[in-house]
Design an enzyme around this catalytic site. Sequence first.
Site, mmCIF file in Angstrom:
data_model
loop_
_atom_site.group_PDB
_atom_site.id
_atom_site.type_symbol
_atom_site.label_atom_id
_atom_site.label_comp_id
_atom_site.label_asym_id
_atom_site.label_seq_id
_atom_site.Cartn_x
_atom_site.Cartn_y
_atom_site.Cartn_z
ATOM 1 N N THR B 184 -25.959 -12.066 45.048
ATOM 2 C CA THR B 184 -26.942 -13.062 44.635
ATOM 3 C C THR B 184 -26.540 -14.332 45.374
ATOM 4 O OG1 THR B 184 -27.181 -12.122 42.418
ATOM 5 C CG2 THR B 184 -27.783 -14.413 42.654
ATOM 6 N N ARG B 212 -36.822 -3.254 37.282
ATOM 7 C CA ARG B 212 -35.768 -4.005 36.594
ATOM 8 C C ARG B 212 -35.708 -5.465 37.065
ATOM 9 N NH1 ARG B 212 -30.611 -6.497 38.537
ATOM 10 N NH2 ARG B 212 -29.297 -6.635 36.700
ATOM 11 N N GLY B 214 -33.311 -8.888 36.713
ATOM 12 C CA GLY B 214 -31.991 -9.369 36.306
ATOM 13 C C GLY B 214 -32.062 -10.786 35.764
ATOM 14 N N ASP B 215 -30.924 -11.455 35.710
ATOM 15 C CA ASP B 215 -30.890 -12.791 35.109
ATOM 16 C C ASP B 215 -31.386 -13.889 36.050
ATOM 17 O OD1 ASP B 215 -28.394 -12.222 36.562
ATOM 18 O OD2 ASP B 215 -27.806 -14.241 35.963
ATOM 19 N N THR B 235 -24.238 -15.762 39.003
ATOM 20 C CA THR B 235 -24.194 -14.498 39.731
ATOM 21 C C THR B 235 -23.307 -13.545 38.957
ATOM 22 O OG1 THR B 235 -23.533 -13.365 41.755
ATOM 23 C CG2 THR B 235 -22.313 -15.353 41.198
ATOM 24 N N GLY B 236 -23.778 -12.322 38.775
ATOM 25 C CA GLY B 236 -22.980 -11.365 38.016
ATOM 26 C C GLY B 236 -23.830 -10.195 37.583
ATOM 27 N N GLY B 238 -26.364 -8.787 35.655
ATOM 28 C CA GLY B 238 -27.459 -9.550 35.070
ATOM 29 C C GLY B 238 -27.708 -9.355 33.591
#
Lengths: 317, 317
Positions: B184, B212, B214-215, B235-236, B238
Amino acid sequence: MAHTLVIHGGAGNITPAMMSKEDEQAYTEGLQAALNKGYDILAKGGAAMDAVVAAITVLEDNPIFNAGRGAVFTKKGLNEMDAAVMNGKTLGAGAIAGVRNIKNPIALAREVMDHSGHVFLSGKGASEFALSRGFTQEPDEYFFNKLRYDQWVEIRDSDFYQLDHKADNLKGAPAPNPDHKFGTVGAVACDEQGNLAAGTSTGGMTNKRFGRIGDSPVIGAGTYANNATCAISCTGHGEPFIQSVVAHDISCLLEYKGLSLQEACDIVVKDKLVKIGGEGGVIAVDSKANGLFCFNSAGMYRAMKNSEGIEEVAYYG
Amino acid sequence: MAHTLVIHGGAGNITPAMMSKEDEQAYTEGLQAALNKGYDILAKGGAAMDAVVAAITVLEDNPIFNAGRGAVFTKKGLNEMDAAVMNGKTLGAGAIAGVRNIKNPIALAREVMDHSGHVFLSGKGASEFALSRGFTQEPDEYFFNKLRYDQWVEIRDSDFYQLDHKADNLKGAPAPNPDHKFGTVGAVACDEQGNLAAGTSTGGMTNKRFGRIGDSPVIGAGTYANNATCAISCTGHGEPFIQSVVAHDISCLLEYKGLSLQEACDIVVKDKLVKIGGEGGVIAVDSKANGLFCFNSAGMYRAMKNSEGIEEVAYYG
């Protein structure tokens, strides 16, 4: 332990002048049926999440509410639905956006939480997930509703979109016309074990386009639950609710400032949201089973029932 | 007034053992180029939002980062991208999810904020909006990248998905394998006027399916900015970041508990996220132009430059 269920069927300019006796009866019966279905689960010692999904399913199946069967039409004449659930005990969450032909979007949101390994699925992909999990698809006709269709036909050739009532044409800004409602349904519950759950489901705005997603499926904005604080479901003009991260903001006011649920909801709904033009409201319950409604619009379709004997169905402010 | 730009290019198990000299050089050059582009705007008195978008555009155009040109492949062999921006002065926000063939998703997120009347658009609808605003579409080949393609081919017949590195096959749970990165990119800035902005852009997980999200494009989770508190880009993995409403939680710890930016980030990233298995990190800046990195993974591709003379490019913990 006490238990409480609170539900809503949308907010907006809901006043005695806008409602016929027939309208009042239909909304009373619709809200009461959903309240009974969900509350029975809590009264038997069932889980908050089961009660939330059961109540919302009844609202989705009733075409007078803008969710599930009663979802409004998009710019392309489709019914695209959003929904979310969150479990306050586990912080597990499931959400879907822009999903078509699914009878009960709230059940699909729960399936995402329980069986997808993800939190947020969208569009055709979300439908593929539904089919892979044994959900069946309803034909477009299932979602056809003359009132919603006429609302759409009236503005489909324009760039306007509507908040679930024909006179409130928006074009990127709140409507000047007072005759508007924010169609969304939701439920929050606290069960015998003190576990909280929240859920929200909506068809969005009439004539919406560009795959617009509102606040309902956005965890933290339209839907949030945390046993340490509260469970929240929102209804209103989605964009300011997303920008204000409404549901999580109320939770943080409890967690970090020690405010009561009423104080927190009043600050967020009647002060912060008003300042950025965010009309609508929330339903809330905390882990002591205190339930409440809070809205800055003229009215909100709402109902509450708890183990202390409170039972209320109301619309006006 | 002081000004600061902080950027990231993903987090994960980034250690000296995992990086060749060539890798180090490529990431150093890529981060430095993005840092320079964004910081030049701040140094000339430009707006935080302009700096954020400029820096992220450089990262999106560089195929070593999982965003824009370097986006990973979905289960269907497509590149579907998510992005968001938020303006701390106005609380305006724009986000897109599941968008294909757009060269710079971050520019489209900004266009949503400035010109759609909405906050969050998805899928083909978001692409239609882009075309209506004069954006051009890049062919699929523009996004083709041999490394990403090979990563996908290796697992496309499975139900596994990957966090931007071939050995971390997930199936609804964090990978046991240590060789993983969360691809990200993001930027946060404080400009001369004390205005904050945040932006995030990603291709998501290799072999992701079901639409899907993500965050990154979820306002409050992966991206948030508020002049009263801070600007955050995450970033990670999500899903836990969505459940934890990470970016807004850090903001609330500043607003409601009076914590410093460092204290708030440490609590959310190194304690709360760890407890629910949420690996990754954040970049942050407050309205006094204090910038920082905070991550619970072994490393994070990151860089910072400010008017106090600090200039740093780093990867390892």
